[in-house]
Write a protein that holds these residues in place. Structure first.
Motif, PDB file in Angstrom:
ATOM      1  N   LEU A 135      30.387   6.071   4.113  1.00  0.00           N
ATOM      2  CA  LEU A 135      30.524   7.514   3.938  1.00  0.00           C
ATOM      3  C   LEU A 135      31.662   7.899   2.995  1.00  0.00           C
ATOM      4  O   LEU A 135      31.497   8.835   2.193  1.00  0.00           O
ATOM      5  N   PRO A 136      32.827   7.230   3.040  1.00  0.00           N
ATOM      6  CA  PRO A 136      33.918   7.631   2.136  1.00  0.00           C
ATOM      7  C   PRO A 136      33.571   7.552   0.657  1.00  0.00           C
ATOM      8  O   PRO A 136      34.252   8.181  -0.170  1.00  0.00           O
ATOM      9  N   PHE A 137      32.552   6.777   0.284  1.00  0.00           N
ATOM     10  CA  PHE A 137      32.194   6.677  -1.132  1.00  0.00           C
ATOM     11  C   PHE A 137      31.465   7.923  -1.634  1.00  0.00           C
ATOM     12  O   PHE A 137      31.427   8.163  -2.843  1.00  0.00           O
ATOM     13  N   GLU A 138      30.879   8.701  -0.722  1.00  0.00           N
ATOM     14  CA  GLU A 138      30.087   9.864  -1.111  1.00  0.00           C
ATOM     15  C   GLU A 138      30.954  10.872  -1.862  1.00  0.00           C
ATOM     16  O   GLU A 138      31.893  11.445  -1.314  1.00  0.00           O
ATOM     17  N   GLY A 139      30.652  11.087  -3.116  1.00  0.00           N
ATOM     18  CA  GLY A 139      31.373  12.067  -3.913  1.00  0.00           C
ATOM     19  C   GLY A 139      32.669  11.550  -4.509  1.00  0.00           C
ATOM     20  O   GLY A 139      33.055  11.959  -5.614  1.00  0.00           O
ATOM     21  N   ARG A 140      33.346  10.656  -3.805  1.00  0.00           N
ATOM     22  CA  ARG A 140      34.663  10.220  -4.264  1.00  0.00           C
ATOM     23  C   ARG A 140      34.586   9.189  -5.373  1.00  0.00           C
ATOM     24  O   ARG A 140      35.491   9.103  -6.199  1.00  0.00           O
ATOM     25  N   SER A 141      33.516   8.392  -5.401  1.00  0.00           N
ATOM     26  CA  SER A 141      33.362   7.435  -6.500  1.00  0.00           C
ATOM     27  C   SER A 141      33.151   8.157  -7.818  1.00  0.00           C
ATOM     28  O   SER A 141      33.758   7.811  -8.845  1.00  0.00           O
ATOM     29  N   ALA A 142      32.293   9.174  -7.817  1.00  0.00           N
ATOM     30  CA  ALA A 142      32.067   9.959  -9.031  1.00  0.00           C
ATOM     31  C   ALA A 142      33.338  10.673  -9.451  1.00  0.00           C
ATOM     32  O   ALA A 142      33.663  10.766 -10.648  1.00  0.00           O
ATOM     33  N   ALA A 143      34.086  11.190  -8.471  1.00  0.00           N
ATOM     34  CA  ALA A 143      35.347  11.856  -8.784  1.00  0.00           C
ATOM     35  C   ALA A 143      36.345  10.878  -9.393  1.00  0.00           C
ATOM     36  O   ALA A 143      37.059  11.212 -10.345  1.00  0.00           O
ATOM     37  N   LEU A 144      36.396   9.656  -8.860  1.00  0.00           N
ATOM     38  CA  LEU A 144      37.296   8.642  -9.408  1.00  0.00           C
ATOM     39  C   LEU A 144      36.936   8.330 -10.852  1.00  0.00           C
ATOM     40  O   LEU A 144      37.820   8.202 -11.713  1.00  0.00           O
ATOM     41  N   PHE A 145      35.635   8.216 -11.149  1.00  0.00           N
ATOM     42  CA  PHE A 145      35.208   8.021 -12.530  1.00  0.00           C
ATOM     43  C   PHE A 145      35.725   9.137 -13.430  1.00  0.00           C
ATOM     44  O   PHE A 145      36.219   8.895 -14.535  1.00  0.00           O
ATOM     45  N   ALA A 146      35.582  10.385 -12.963  1.00  0.00           N
ATOM     46  CA  ALA A 146      35.985  11.526 -13.780  1.00  0.00           C
ATOM     47  C   ALA A 146      37.494  11.543 -14.002  1.00  0.00           C
ATOM     48  O   ALA A 146      37.972  11.825 -15.106  1.00  0.00           O
ATOM     49  N   VAL A 147      38.268  11.255 -12.957  1.00  0.00           N
ATOM     50  CA  VAL A 147      39.721  11.209 -13.110  1.00  0.00           C
ATOM     51  C   VAL A 147      40.099  10.098 -14.087  1.00  0.00           C
ATOM     52  O   VAL A 147      40.972  10.278 -14.948  1.00  0.00           O
ATOM     53  N   LEU A 148      39.442   8.955 -13.987  1.00  0.00           N
ATOM     54  CA  LEU A 148      39.722   7.849 -14.905  1.00  0.00           C
ATOM     55  C   LEU A 148      39.339   8.193 -16.336  1.00  0.00           C
ATOM     56  O   LEU A 148      39.973   7.722 -17.286  1.00  0.00           O
ATOM     57  N   ALA A 149      38.299   9.002 -16.509  1.00  0.00           N
ATOM     58  CA  ALA A 149      37.972   9.472 -17.862  1.00  0.00           C
ATOM     59  C   ALA A 149      39.123  10.291 -18.420  1.00  0.00           C
ATOM     60  O   ALA A 149      39.481  10.178 -19.601  1.00  0.00           O
TER      61      ALA A 149
END
Length: 415
Positions: A61-75
């Motif tokens: 469950l913790p991956f929901e939404g947060r993985s995409a957000a991490l990608f965006a922050v890393l961008a």
């Protein structure tokens, strides 16, 4: 260092094998590890066990939404590093970065449309990244305080502005599936509507994504080679996430926000023969990108991809913890984490490749299982290690690099 300033070297500018390359200078391996974590997290969401099935699946469950957000922050981190790291570039180097971003933006949009057109049933963020790259250009020379202010504005004020604007131009309830950036949209709709989808009403609205981009740019302006800075990033991220998620819980479960949401769902839930709570649990993921406009209480939830203030701020905090933690861990366990770093160095290829794999393997099947996640992650890591060793730059990363080499020759040296 072939034209690289000492400040850029201290900032650890990424080389041209990343999503947003700059020069062949020392890499921050911890940033690559964080990208690798984001890739594996994305695989967990797309092919891993579904948390809705309960039991041990809830661990995903913790991956929901947060993985995409991490990608965006890393961008955002990459944008900051390619534009100077701790000391923003000016003059000709700044102009080169601008042209590189303008070159990559349409390429990412085109790749995003292609992946969306595979009709895998998954949402693709790349077209919205392309819009974000353009939106970031006016802010390339800003320092940390201004970038944090931009992140705070986009995370806390923009969702309410979006709510107000969408209530008039694109009102929606919970079960209305929102428009996406697709080939059909770009080929048949007006330019104004395309901008509306990319910036405000689509599945990853760029004006909301800019909260992540600005936060990442602020992180990229820090001295990420400093252990103290990384520790502060971890601590600050943890505190930020805790405040965001606790505040959401207070607003929804203690102060009555959830009851207000349930009241707004009574007509639709009654028509479906369900209680409002059951209807909410069944359809809440359809608030993807743009919360419903039926009640302002929707802006107080913190569900993944809801892009409410609490979701945006919480995800930024989690991203800070992951990035800072990876930078610290790689100092001590760099060799052990190298395969994850290799995966992160070809993140764009890994991202696009997994959509193609899903299209080939799971057109008529349920993709969610622990086995599938292990296979996807294992194959991706092995491929990344082998490719990095024998070839170097990832396939799609190479394409972006080659396509954006022209700005260096276009701008006069006395610019």
């Amino acid at each position: 260092m072939d034209g690289v300033t000492a400040a850029e070297a201290r900032a650890g500018v990424l080389d041209d094998r990343t999503l947003l390359p700059e020069r062949r200078t020392p890499r921050l391996s911890g940033v690559d590890v964080a990208r690798g974590v984001a890739v594996l997290g994305m695989y967990a969401v797309h092919v891993g066990p579904h948390p809705a099935h309960g039991g041990l699946n809830l661990a995903f469950l913790p991956f929901e939404g947060r993985s995409a957000a991490l990608f965006a922050v890393l961008a955002g981190v990459s944008i900051a590093l390619m534009s100077g790291g701790e000391v923003p570039k000016t003059g000709r180097p700044w102009a080169q970065v601008v042209l590189r971003l303008l070159t990559r933006a349409p390429l990412l949009i085109a790749l995003g449309l292609f992946l969306t057109n595979l009709h895998t049933g998954y949402l693709v963020i790349l077209a919205y990244y392309g819009a974000c790259f353009v939106l970031a250009i006016p802010f390339l020379r800003l320092g940390i305080p201004a970038l944090l202010a931009g992140a705070a504005f986009c995370a806390t004020v923009m969702p309410f502005l979006s709510f107000a604007i969408r209530s008039h131009i694109a009102p929606r309830d919970l079960v209305l599936w929102i428009p996406d950036a697709t080939v059909e949209t770009f080929s048949t709709a007006s330019f104004d509507y395309i901008l509306q989808v990319l910036l405000l009403t689509g599945t990853f609205p760029a004006l909301s994504l800019m909260a992540y981009i600005f936060a990442g740019m602020a992180i990229g302006r820090m001295n990420l080679r400093s252990d103290l800075v990384c520790r502060r990033l971890v601590a600050g991220g943890a505190i930020t996430a805790a405040i965001a998620y606790t505040s959401s819980w207070l607003a929804t479960d203690v102060l009555g926000g959830r009851e207000e949401i349930y009241r707004s769902l009574i007509p639709a839930a009654g028509a479906a023969g369900m209680s409002p709570a059951e209807f909410y649990d069944l359809n809440v993921n359809q608030s993807f990108g743009t919360p419903p406009t039926t009640t302002l209480a929707w802006e107080f939830v913190a569900n993944g991809h809801s892009y409410t203030p609490f979701d945006l701020v919480g995800c930024i905090g989690v991203a800070g913890v992951v990035i800072g933690g990876c930078l610290l861990l790689v100092r001590r366990y760099g060799r052990l984490l190298r395969p994850i770093a290799d995966l992160g160095s070809i993140a764009l290829t890994a991202y696009a490749g997994h959509f193609v794999a899903i299209w080939l393997l799971f057109r008529e099947k349920d993709a969610f299982s622990l086995t599938h996640w292990l296979w996807f992650g294992g194959v991706a890591v092995v491929f990344a290690v082998a490719w990095k060793k024998w070839v170097g730059r990832g396939p799609l990363e190479w394409v972006l690099h080659q396509a954006s080499r022209w700005p260096g020759k276009l701008i006069p040296r006395r610019f």
